[in-house]
Design an enzyme around this catalytic site. Structure first.
Site, mmCIF file in Angstrom:
data_model
loop_
_atom_site.group_PDB
_atom_site.id
_atom_site.type_symbol
_atom_site.label_atom_id
_atom_site.label_comp_id
_atom_site.label_asym_id
_atom_site.label_seq_id
_atom_site.Cartn_x
_atom_site.Cartn_y
_atom_site.Cartn_z
ATOM 1 N N TYR A 28 0.833 -1.203 0.000
ATOM 2 C CA TYR A 28 0.000 0.000 0.000
ATOM 3 C C TYR A 28 0.871 1.258 0.000
ATOM 4 O O TYR A 28 0.572 2.231 -0.694
ATOM 5 C CB TYR A 28 -0.930 -0.008 1.216
ATOM 6 C CG TYR A 28 -1.711 1.267 1.397
ATOM 7 C CD1 TYR A 28 -2.807 1.557 0.583
ATOM 8 C CD2 TYR A 28 -1.364 2.188 2.386
ATOM 9 C CE1 TYR A 28 -3.524 2.738 0.745
ATOM 10 C CE2 TYR A 28 -2.076 3.363 2.561
ATOM 11 C CZ TYR A 28 -3.159 3.637 1.730
ATOM 12 O OH TYR A 28 -3.855 4.802 1.895
ATOM 13 N N TYR A 88 -5.836 10.900 11.517
ATOM 14 C CA TYR A 88 -5.020 11.251 12.675
ATOM 15 C C TYR A 88 -5.353 12.655 13.183
ATOM 16 O O TYR A 88 -5.466 12.878 14.388
ATOM 17 C CB TYR A 88 -3.534 11.134 12.349
ATOM 18 C CG TYR A 88 -3.092 9.726 12.044
ATOM 19 C CD1 TYR A 88 -3.518 8.647 12.809
ATOM 20 C CD2 TYR A 88 -2.244 9.468 10.970
ATOM 21 C CE1 TYR A 88 -3.115 7.350 12.525
ATOM 22 C CE2 TYR A 88 -1.827 8.161 10.679
ATOM 23 C CZ TYR A 88 -2.271 7.127 11.459
ATOM 24 O OH TYR A 88 -1.865 5.852 11.185
ATOM 25 N N GLY A 144 -14.266 1.452 12.182
ATOM 26 C CA GLY A 144 -13.861 1.718 13.564
ATOM 27 C C GLY A 144 -12.724 0.853 14.069
ATOM 28 O O GLY A 144 -12.312 0.980 15.220
ATOM 29 N N ILE A 145 -12.188 -0.012 13.214
ATOM 30 C CA ILE A 145 -11.135 -0.932 13.654
ATOM 31 C C ILE A 145 -9.814 -0.198 13.863
ATOM 32 O O ILE A 145 -9.133 -0.398 14.873
ATOM 33 C CB ILE A 145 -10.997 -2.107 12.663
ATOM 34 C CG1 ILE A 145 -12.324 -2.883 12.620
ATOM 35 C CG2 ILE A 145 -9.830 -3.008 13.048
ATOM 36 C CD1 ILE A 145 -12.441 -3.867 11.473
ATOM 37 N N ASN A 153 -0.411 10.216 2.160
ATOM 38 C CA ASN A 153 -1.485 9.368 2.677
ATOM 39 C C ASN A 153 -2.582 10.229 3.327
ATOM 40 O O ASN A 153 -2.746 10.258 4.542
ATOM 41 C CB ASN A 153 -0.918 8.344 3.662
ATOM 42 C CG ASN A 153 -1.907 7.255 3.989
ATOM 43 O OD1 ASN A 153 -3.092 7.372 3.728
ATOM 44 N ND2 ASN A 153 -1.395 6.191 4.591
#
Length: 169
Positions: free
Chosen positions: A26, A139, A103-104, A132
Site C-alpha cells: 500500500y 489522525y 472503527g477498527i 497518505n
C-alpha cells in the site's frame, strides 16, 4: 461490524508478517521489507522484546475470502523523551482494505494510547507518509498534530553502510 482487539501472541506472527507486506505494498515500498515471520517471533516474543503488538480479529462469519480472521494490527514500543519523559511509539497501524471505515483502526490506535497511558507515557508518536491523505485526515480528527510542521523537527535515519561507518570508532 463485530471485531475484537487483543494482545498479539507468538501464533499471530504469520498473520502480522502477511499484513506487514500488505502495508508495504500500500505504501509502495514492498521491496524494502526485510523482516520475516521468524524475526517477528524472536524480536517480539523473546525474554526482552523489541516491540509489542495488538491484533484486530473478526469472528468466523466475517473472515476474508482467503480465510483470514486477523484483519488488522498495531506494533508499538516504549521510548523516552528527555523533555517529557515516557512515550510510546506506534510503528505500524494497519487494517485490511475491506475492513476500513468500520472503527477498527480507531480501536487499535485507542488501545495503543490506553497502553501508553497505563505505562505513564505522556505522548504517542508515529509517522505517516505525506501523500497518505486518508490517514492524515484520520489522525488529525483524533487530535494528533504534525510535529514536523508545528515544531520543525525532521525524522532522521541512518542505516546500511552509513550506520556501519557511524559505528566505527
Amino acid at each position: 461490524m463485530d471485531f475484537s482487539i487483543r494482545a498479539a501472541s507468538l501464533e499471530d506472527c504469520k498473520d502480522i508478517a502477511r499484513m506487514i507486506l500488505e502495508l508495504a505494498e500500500y505504501e509502495k515500498v514492498l521491496d524494502q521489507v526485510k523482516i520475516t515471520q521468524r524475526d517477528l517471533e524472536q524480536d517480539g516474543f523473546s525474554k526482552n522484546p523489541f516491540f509489542h503488538g495488538i491484533v484486530a480479529e473478526v469472528p468466523e462469519q466475517h473472515r476474508t475470502k482467503e480465510g483470514h480472521s486477523k484483519i488488522g494490527y498495531a506494533l508499538y514500543f516504549y521510548t523516552y523523551s528527555s523533555w517529557k519523559g515516557r512515550a510510546i511509539y506506534m510503528e505500524d497501524l494497519y487494517v485490511m482494505p475491506d475492513f476500513r471505515g468500520k472503527g477498527i483502526g480507531k480501536a487499535l490506535m485507542s488501545k495503543v494510547a490506553q497502553l501508553g497511558l497505563a505505562a505513564g507515557c505522556t505522548q504517542l508518536n508515529f509517522t505517516v507518509l505525506d501523500w497518505n491523505k486518508p490517514s492524515l485526515d484520520f489522525y488529525f480528527s483524533q487530535g494528533c498534530f504534525d510535529v514536523t510542521a508545528d515544531l520543525g523537527y525532521h525524522c532522521m535515519r541512518c542505516e546500511g553502510e552509513g550506520l556501519q561507518r557511524l559505528a566505527q570508532p
